[in-house]
Design a protein around this motif. Structure first.
Motif, PDB file in Angstrom:
ATOM      1  N   HIS B   5       0.821  -1.215   0.000  1.00 42.40           N
ATOM      2  CA  HIS B   5       0.000   0.000   0.000  1.00 42.40           C
ATOM      3  C   HIS B   5       0.856   1.266   0.000  1.00 42.40           C
ATOM      4  CE1 HIS B   5       1.082  -0.907   4.140  1.00 42.40           C
ATOM      5  NE2 HIS B   5       0.987   0.389   4.369  1.00 42.40           N
ATOM      6  N   ASP B   6       2.144   1.124   0.335  1.00 37.53           N
ATOM      7  CA  ASP B   6       3.017   2.304   0.435  1.00 37.53           C
ATOM      8  C   ASP B   6       3.525   2.641  -0.961  1.00 37.53           C
ATOM      9  OD1 ASP B   6       4.578   4.330   1.301  1.00 37.53           O
ATOM     10  OD2 ASP B   6       5.899   3.119   2.562  1.00 37.53           O
ATOM     11  N   MET B   7       2.641   3.275  -1.765  1.00 39.28           N
ATOM     12  CA  MET B   7       2.868   3.354  -3.208  1.00 39.28           C
ATOM     13  C   MET B   7       3.565   4.609  -3.689  1.00 39.28           C
ATOM     14  SD  MET B   7      -0.597   1.922  -4.877  1.00 39.28           S
ATOM     15  CE  MET B   7      -0.873   0.161  -4.894  1.00 39.28           C
ATOM     16  N   GLY B   8       3.701   5.603  -2.790  1.00 42.96           N
ATOM     17  CA  GLY B   8       4.255   6.880  -3.236  1.00 42.96           C
ATOM     18  C   GLY B   8       5.596   6.694  -3.922  1.00 42.96           C
ATOM     19  N   GLY B   9       5.704   7.142  -5.187  1.00 43.17           N
ATOM     20  CA  GLY B   9       6.974   7.084  -5.890  1.00 43.17           C
ATOM     21  C   GLY B   9       7.216   5.803  -6.662  1.00 43.17           C
ATOM     22  N   MET B  10       6.308   4.834  -6.568  1.00 47.78           N
ATOM     23  CA  MET B  10       6.502   3.568  -7.295  1.00 47.78           C
ATOM     24  C   MET B  10       6.599   3.840  -8.803  1.00 47.78           C
ATOM     25  SD  MET B  10       4.059   0.247  -6.700  1.00 47.78           S
ATOM     26  CE  MET B  10       4.338  -0.108  -4.982  1.00 47.78           C
ATOM     27  N   HIS B  11       7.475   3.102  -9.480  1.00 49.96           N
ATOM     28  CA  HIS B  11       7.684   3.301 -10.917  1.00 49.96           C
ATOM     29  C   HIS B  11       6.727   2.470 -11.768  1.00 49.96           C
ATOM     30  CE1 HIS B  11      11.883   4.843  -9.985  1.00 49.96           C
ATOM     31  NE2 HIS B  11      11.404   5.739 -10.829  1.00 49.96           N
ATOM     32  N   ASN B  12       6.662   2.809 -13.045  1.00 45.07           N
ATOM     33  CA  ASN B  12       6.031   1.965 -14.072  1.00 45.07           C
ATOM     34  C   ASN B  12       4.518   1.825 -13.944  1.00 45.07           C
ATOM     35  OD1 ASN B  12       7.787   1.211 -16.007  1.00 45.07           O
ATOM     36  ND2 ASN B  12       8.458  -0.671 -15.006  1.00 45.07           N
ATOM     37  N   MET B  13       3.863   2.848 -13.378  1.00 42.21           N
ATOM     38  CA  MET B  13       2.430   2.703 -13.141  1.00 42.21           C
ATOM     39  C   MET B  13       1.575   3.053 -14.358  1.00 42.21           C
ATOM     40  SD  MET B  13       2.438   1.472 -10.190  1.00 42.21           S
ATOM     41  CE  MET B  13       0.929   1.575  -9.287  1.00 42.21           C
ATOM     42  N   GLY B  14       2.119   3.782 -15.318  1.00 41.60           N
ATOM     43  CA  GLY B  14       1.323   4.085 -16.516  1.00 41.60           C
ATOM     44  C   GLY B  14       0.389   5.251 -16.312  1.00 41.60           C
ATOM     45  N   PRO B  15      -0.484   5.494 -17.316  1.00 47.80           N
ATOM     46  CA  PRO B  15      -1.344   6.684 -17.275  1.00 47.80           C
ATOM     47  C   PRO B  15      -2.417   6.613 -16.189  1.00 47.80           C
ATOM     48  CG  PRO B  15      -1.844   5.354 -19.207  1.00 47.80           C
ATOM     49  CD  PRO B  15      -0.684   4.700 -18.534  1.00 47.80           C
ATOM     50  N   ILE B  16      -2.811   7.768 -15.693  1.00 53.89           N
ATOM     51  CA  ILE B  16      -3.851   7.851 -14.671  1.00 53.89           C
ATOM     52  C   ILE B  16      -5.216   7.778 -15.360  1.00 53.89           C
ATOM     53  CG2 ILE B  16      -4.864   9.357 -12.904  1.00 53.89           C
ATOM     54  CD1 ILE B  16      -1.930  10.559 -12.699  1.00 53.89           C
ATOM     55  N   PRO B  17      -6.089   6.868 -14.932  1.00 52.61           N
ATOM     56  CA  PRO B  17      -7.403   6.756 -15.586  1.00 52.61           C
ATOM     57  C   PRO B  17      -8.351   7.870 -15.125  1.00 52.61           C
ATOM     58  CG  PRO B  17      -7.187   5.101 -13.862  1.00 52.61           C
ATOM     59  CD  PRO B  17      -5.901   5.871 -13.862  1.00 52.61           C
ATOM     60  N   ILE B  18      -8.319   8.974 -15.844  1.00 48.19           N
ATOM     61  CA  ILE B  18      -9.193  10.103 -15.497  1.00 48.19           C
ATOM     62  C   ILE B  18     -10.469   9.970 -16.329  1.00 48.19           C
ATOM     63  CG2 ILE B  18      -9.390  12.624 -15.398  1.00 48.19           C
ATOM     64  CD1 ILE B  18      -6.254  12.663 -15.614  1.00 48.19           C
ATOM     65  N   GLU B  19     -11.604   9.860 -15.641  1.00 45.48           N
ATOM     66  CA  GLU B  19     -12.879   9.683 -16.343  1.00 45.48           C
ATOM     67  C   GLU B  19     -13.636  10.992 -16.417  1.00 45.48           C
ATOM     68  OE1 GLU B  19     -15.702   6.491 -15.035  1.00 45.48           O
ATOM     69  OE2 GLU B  19     -14.016   6.011 -13.740  1.00 45.48           O
ATOM     70  N   ALA B  20     -14.238  11.270 -17.553  1.00 50.70           N
ATOM     71  CA  ALA B  20     -15.108  12.445 -17.657  1.00 50.70           C
ATOM     72  C   ALA B  20     -16.476  12.073 -17.072  1.00 50.70           C
ATOM     73  CB  ALA B  20     -15.253  12.860 -19.112  1.00 50.70           C
ATOM     74  N   ASP B  21     -17.097  13.004 -16.368  1.00 54.16           N
ATOM     75  CA  ASP B  21     -18.431  12.803 -15.785  1.00 54.16           C
ATOM     76  C   ASP B  21     -18.548  11.479 -15.025  1.00 54.16           C
ATOM     77  OD1 ASP B  21     -19.299  15.212 -16.953  1.00 54.16           O
ATOM     78  OD2 ASP B  21     -19.674  14.178 -18.846  1.00 54.16           O
ATOM     79  N   GLU B  22     -17.584  11.263 -14.165  1.00 57.74           N
ATOM     80  CA  GLU B  22     -17.526  10.001 -13.426  1.00 57.74           C
ATOM     81  C   GLU B  22     -18.668   9.901 -12.405  1.00 57.74           C
ATOM     82  OE1 GLU B  22     -13.631   8.431 -11.660  1.00 57.74           O
ATOM     83  OE2 GLU B  22     -14.606   9.477 -10.023  1.00 57.74           O
ATOM     84  N   PRO B  23     -19.327   8.723 -12.334  1.00 53.75           N
ATOM     85  CA  PRO B  23     -20.330   8.564 -11.264  1.00 53.75           C
ATOM     86  C   PRO B  23     -19.618   8.388  -9.918  1.00 53.75           C
ATOM     87  CG  PRO B  23     -20.042   6.495 -12.447  1.00 53.75           C
ATOM     88  CD  PRO B  23     -19.166   7.525 -13.153  1.00 53.75           C
TER      89      PRO B  23
END
Lengths: 207, 101
Positions: B5-23
């Protein structure tokens, strides 16, 4: 970079399995009197009407028009909440110790919970999915300027970025800069300009 | 604890899934698991124990679970550990509901 090869996949029934477990838990908890048939609706209603970004927007708008209030909000967010006409419980679940970081022309603030999803529920409601996603939790700590750019926030290199790890001890959020051209707006009109994203630091406020 | 769970700074995570008009929730079960957690923590165990419970997921499971799958795991773990419900009751009820369908 990680490979895109789709060799590992969760089962197609992944959602159905969780839905079935939840249905069983709900039925058992109701039967044992731990929750009632109305609990789900009342919890969700609480976040639709009482705890949400509409509260944060009112606090920020007041801080923009009232310098004394702004000082109080920066010094003691919970005391500032008490001055508002908010529902009871604003210092309850997930709101015990809230602090707000002020954006200026020199400093831009952004929040993350690297460990999970700590968030100031009373002022911002429930966080969006991306905030809870491993990609955001990992990357904004390492490359905040790149991440902010992916959200459409392009900052001059001279602007310092401060990343606040909002946690179970202190729940951080952001006081955005008041945009130019809003000098004649009322507090309510200003509040309507604010989005959760702006109060998390991943958007600027625009008119 | 230096867990997954201690994820700050972890590499290789890829793009952030930003959703438009997210429920607020992607499905009914996610809304329900949140509401049931909200209704039980505070009354039967402190909220911090809920987060700790999700951190107690085996690391490989933690990393491949979705956000609310972790909440569901934590809720089940806590209501069974605090003896509000037994694991056998959960399995039995699931079997019963599957049969009724």
């Amino acid at each position: 970079m990680p490979s895109n090869y789709p060799g590992f996949k969760h089962g197609a029934d992944r959602e159905a399995v969780s839905a079935a477990r939840v249905k069983a838990l709900e039925s058992l908890l109701i039967e044992k009197g731990i929750i009632t048939g109305n609990t789900v609706d009342s919890v969700l209603g609480h976040f639709e009407t009482k705890m949400g970004p509409f509260n944060g927007a009112k606090l920020v708008a007041r801080a923009w028009v009232d310098p004394d209030f702004k000082q109080l909000l920066l010094a003691d967010c919970n005391a500032a909440c008490e001055q508002m006409d908010f529902p009871a419980g604003m210092s309850g679940a997930e709101g015990e110790h809230m602090r707000i970081a002020e954006n200026t022309p020199e400093v831009h603030n952004v929040i993350v919970c690297t460990l999970c999803s700590c968030y100031p529920w009373p002022t911002l409601g429930l966080p969006p999915y991306w905030f809870k996603d491993p990609t955001f939790r990992a990357r904004v700590a390492r490359e905040p300027r790149v991440v902010l750019s992916e959200f459409g926030v392009e900052l001059d290199d001279s602007v310092e970025i401060r990343v606040w790890d909002t946690s179970a001890q202190i729940r951080w959020w952001v006081l955005p800069m008041r945009p130019a051209g809003t000098e004649n707006m009322s507090e309510a009109e200003l509040a309507a300009l604010l989005t959760p994203e702006a109060m998390m630091g991943v958007a600027q406020v625009s008119v | 604890m230096n867990g997954p769970h201690d994820m700050g700074g972890m590499h290789n995570m890829g793009p952030i899934p930003i959703e438009a008009d997210e429920p607020v929730f992607h499905s009914e079960w996610e809304a329900k698991v949140f509401a049931m957690s909200f209704a039980t923590f505070g009354n039967y165990f402190p909220v911090d124990e809920t987060r700790h419970a999700s951190e107690r997921m085996p690391p490989a499971q933690y990393l491949s679970a979705s956000y609310y799958e972790r909440w569901l795991y934590a809720l089940e773990l806590l209501i069974t550990e605090h003896q509000l419900v037994t694991q056998a009751e959960i399995e039995e009820r699931m079997a019963q509901l599957a049969q009724d369908r």
